[in-house]
Design a protein around this motif. Sequence first.
Motif, PDB file in Angstrom:
ATOM      1  N   GLU A 351     -81.673  -7.536 -19.653  1.00  0.00           N
ATOM      2  CA  GLU A 351     -81.828  -7.868 -21.065  1.00  0.00           C
ATOM      3  C   GLU A 351     -80.753  -8.857 -21.530  1.00  0.00           C
ATOM      4  O   GLU A 351     -80.980  -9.632 -22.455  1.00  0.00           O
ATOM      5  N   PRO A 354     -81.796 -13.302 -20.789  1.00  0.00           N
ATOM      6  CA  PRO A 354     -83.198 -13.524 -21.147  1.00  0.00           C
ATOM      7  C   PRO A 354     -83.812 -14.801 -20.582  1.00  0.00           C
ATOM      8  O   PRO A 354     -85.032 -14.899 -20.466  1.00  0.00           O
ATOM      9  N   HIS A 364     -89.238 -11.329 -16.184  1.00  0.00           N
ATOM     10  CA  HIS A 364     -88.096 -10.727 -16.856  1.00  0.00           C
ATOM     11  C   HIS A 364     -87.678  -9.410 -16.203  1.00  0.00           C
ATOM     12  O   HIS A 364     -86.497  -9.214 -15.888  1.00  0.00           O
TER      13      HIS A 364
END
Length: 378
Positions: A351, A354, A364
């Motif tokens: 996270e 990104p 991701h």
Amino acid sequence: MISKWVGDINKFEAVETLQIALIADSLKGLDENPLFSFLKNNQPELIQHNLTRKTFVLDGANPKVELSVFAETLASDISRKLNEDCFMVLPFGRGRILVAVLDGASSQKEISGLAPYGIKGSFYVSHLLESGFRDSVEYGQLSQQESLTAGDVMTAINGWIFKKMQAIPGVDYGDALAIPGMAASFLLFDANGEITMAHVSDTYAAVFYTDGRLEILTPNQNEKFDRKTMELIEKLASDYGCSLAQVQRIPEARAIVRAQIKESFLQKINKPGGCGILNGMPDLITNKLIFERKIKISEELSRVLLFSDGALLPYMESGISVESAVRNLADSLRDNQSNGSVLESGVARLESDPEFEAIPRHKHRDDATIIEISLNKQ
């Protein structure tokens, strides 16, 4: 007498979040359909995030061997996508236990028999094995064999998958693009003092010794194909003047990547010199793509890790070796003093990146699974 569980340490209580409940609801009632009867053995909310600790004894081992098992699986998107990863911890007759990480791999064509239910083949095949194999005739027969290796188990399971997938409309064993499968690493712990391993594709198994040594047991059969896809994404990022993450947001670029992945799929799936996938194809066996090893349960052997590539991804910073990444993942397990989630700490790392700058990658996040087995020899 079969090997037995001897306790459940810190049993994981699934958090009834709204997000997990929503995706779990999509499975309700499906177990009444013969195609999905294996779901009767599973709790839908635990498919998305399951964490467990158990202790297991290998009956008949001399000296006595006790295995402390930590296992966790976590979906990449618990509210919108079913977890295609899972783990198995399964007694396999007297003095044996099978531990496995399964990472579902989608077919490149839609499976018509599953699409009406919103189910992908990658989810279906991995959870069919995790939840359904234990009730099969093949499992009962294998469990009765006195001499058994992980390779024997994987070979038998490949044949079992082939038979089960005949019932699924749209699965075509004449077309590699229409067959879902999975990356998999199996370890069979045996009271005879051996651990045998069977492996295909890009899941991992690693062992740690009391002197700090680390040995990665599994070859990444998908690495050279994955590298070509990554090189294409890097070129597209350069051509479009964007980040790696932004490539997937450009329709034209995304279509180019998908076409390359489909072509790669045809070149590698259970082909000679290619990438083994546990999907029922006889070619997996005839092309000898199951990688096997034997490890002695010695005094120096401290712990064993199995994990999917999604669990390792958060530690694969640019320029880092796979061995260093595995050590960092192992450190996250060691530092887990609260007995909580290990995989969520990896999510936090992704996270914080990104645009895929620190950790180059295709997407991701990925579904992630990890198993740690600590050996106590008395």
